[in-house]
Enzyme design. Structure first.
Site, short mmCIF file in Angstrom:
data_model
loop_
_atom_site.label_atom_id
_atom_site.label_comp_id
_atom_site.label_asym_id
_atom_site.label_seq_id
_atom_site.Cartn_x
_atom_site.Cartn_y
_atom_site.Cartn_z
N LYS A 13 16.63 31.65 -4.61
CA LYS A 13 15.98 31.98 -3.34
C LYS A 13 15.18 33.28 -3.44
O LYS A 13 14.01 33.35 -3.08
CB LYS A 13 17.02 32.14 -2.21
N ARG A 88 22.82 31.27 7.77
CA ARG A 88 23.91 30.82 6.91
C ARG A 88 25.03 30.14 7.70
O ARG A 88 26.00 29.68 7.10
CB ARG A 88 24.52 32.03 6.20
N ARG A 127 22.48 37.94 -14.16
CA ARG A 127 21.39 38.58 -13.39
C ARG A 127 21.48 40.10 -13.44
O ARG A 127 22.54 40.69 -13.41
CB ARG A 127 21.50 38.12 -11.93
N ARG A 161 24.71 43.48 -9.58
CA ARG A 161 25.35 43.47 -8.26
C ARG A 161 26.87 43.41 -8.38
O ARG A 161 27.39 42.71 -9.24
CB ARG A 161 24.85 42.26 -7.46
N ARG A 172 31.86 32.97 -3.04
CA ARG A 172 30.53 32.85 -2.42
C ARG A 172 30.10 31.38 -2.36
O ARG A 172 29.53 30.93 -1.37
CB ARG A 172 29.52 33.70 -3.20
#
Ligand code: AP5
Ligand code: MG
Length: 223
Positions: A13, A88, A127, A161, A172
């Site tokens: 996203k 969400r 990431r 993160r 998540r």
């Protein structure tokens, strides 16, 4: 063009919203980025959100709706926006509809990035991003061109993160499947949902989204 980028954690996203922002100049409204900035700045919202984000759960609807209500009313959103990470929950989706109706703004498309859950952990744990400008990378799928140097700004400090640890990713994903995926029929019934193959390479996903944007623009012109 007003779009929602929709998909589970790691679907791409943010990656695709950044590319659309650069290419078309749309405002990018990333609730995850807003919350991380609030946590870093130690604001009241940040203090409330910190532990929830670290656990992989969802921050309360009240906080999220207030954040987006303020942001979406700003003038830069009039030239088009991309929502990344919002809505969400069903309550957030309904409140978004109310906000858009009040401002007489149309939601053009909800772009669902269809991905294979099993591959997401690899995407998320690999990431990293530039500490200075925020440009996003991946150890294998999108490394910096020169090792240790940001392609965008030339800086050499990178961050990962806190919620990107494998054990938090499972929570998540669970939150997505239980609370967010049920929004897909909500948008399908409004005729705005379009699915693209989020497992394709980054450039190919962008091409698919470009086609969706092009079709909406063509339709708007021919009215
Ligand atoms: P948020 O920041 O929104 O995180 P998320 O939804 O978990 O999504 P990610 O940012 O992890 O994934 P992404 O889809 O953006 O993937 P990316 O492009 O980076 O939210 C964080 C937290 O904030 C939530 O857990 C929650 O607590 C809270 N929150 C936020 N919004 C909220 C709301 N509305 N309500 C309640 N709580 C909220 O890609 C991932 C990696 O893969 C990158 O390294 C990238 O380079 C790579 N990659 C991307 N595309 C591809 C591809 N096609 N092929 C190969 N690699 C790819
Ligand atoms: Mg993101």
């Amino acid at each position: 063009m007003n779009l929602i980028m929709f998909g589970p954690p790691g679907a791409g996203k943010g990656t695709q919203a950044d590319l659309l922002q650069k290419k078309y100049g749309y405002a990018k409204l990333s609730t995850g980025d807003m919350l991380r900035a609030a946590v870093a700045a130690g604001t009241e919202v940040g203090l409330k959100a910190k532990a929830v984000m670290a656990s992989g759960g969802l921050v309360s609807d009240d906080i999220m709706i207030a954040l987006i209500r303020d942001r979406i009313a700003q003038p830069d959103c009039r030239g088009g926006f991309i929502l990344d990470g919002f809505p969400r929950t069903l309550t957030q989706a309904e409140e978004l509809d109310n906000m858009l109706a009040e401002e007489e703004i149309r939601l053009d498309r909800v772009i669902q990035l269809k991905v294979d859950d099993a591959k997401l952990v690899e995407r998320i744990t690999g990431r990293f991003s530039c500490k200075k400008c925020g440009a996003g990378y991946h150890d294998s799928f999108k490394p910096t061109r020169a090792a240790g140097v940001c392609d965008e700004c030339g800086a050499g400090d990178f961050v990962r993160r806190e919620d990107d640890k494998a054990e938090t990713v499972t929570s998540r994903l669970d939150a997505y499947n239980r609370q967010t995926a049920p929004l897909l029929p909500y948008y399908a019934s409004r005729g705005v949902l379009v699915a693209v193959d989020g497992m394709a390479e980054i450039d190919e996903v962008t091409r698919q989204i470009d086609r969706v944007v092009g079709e909406v623009e063509k339709f708007a012109k021919n009215g």
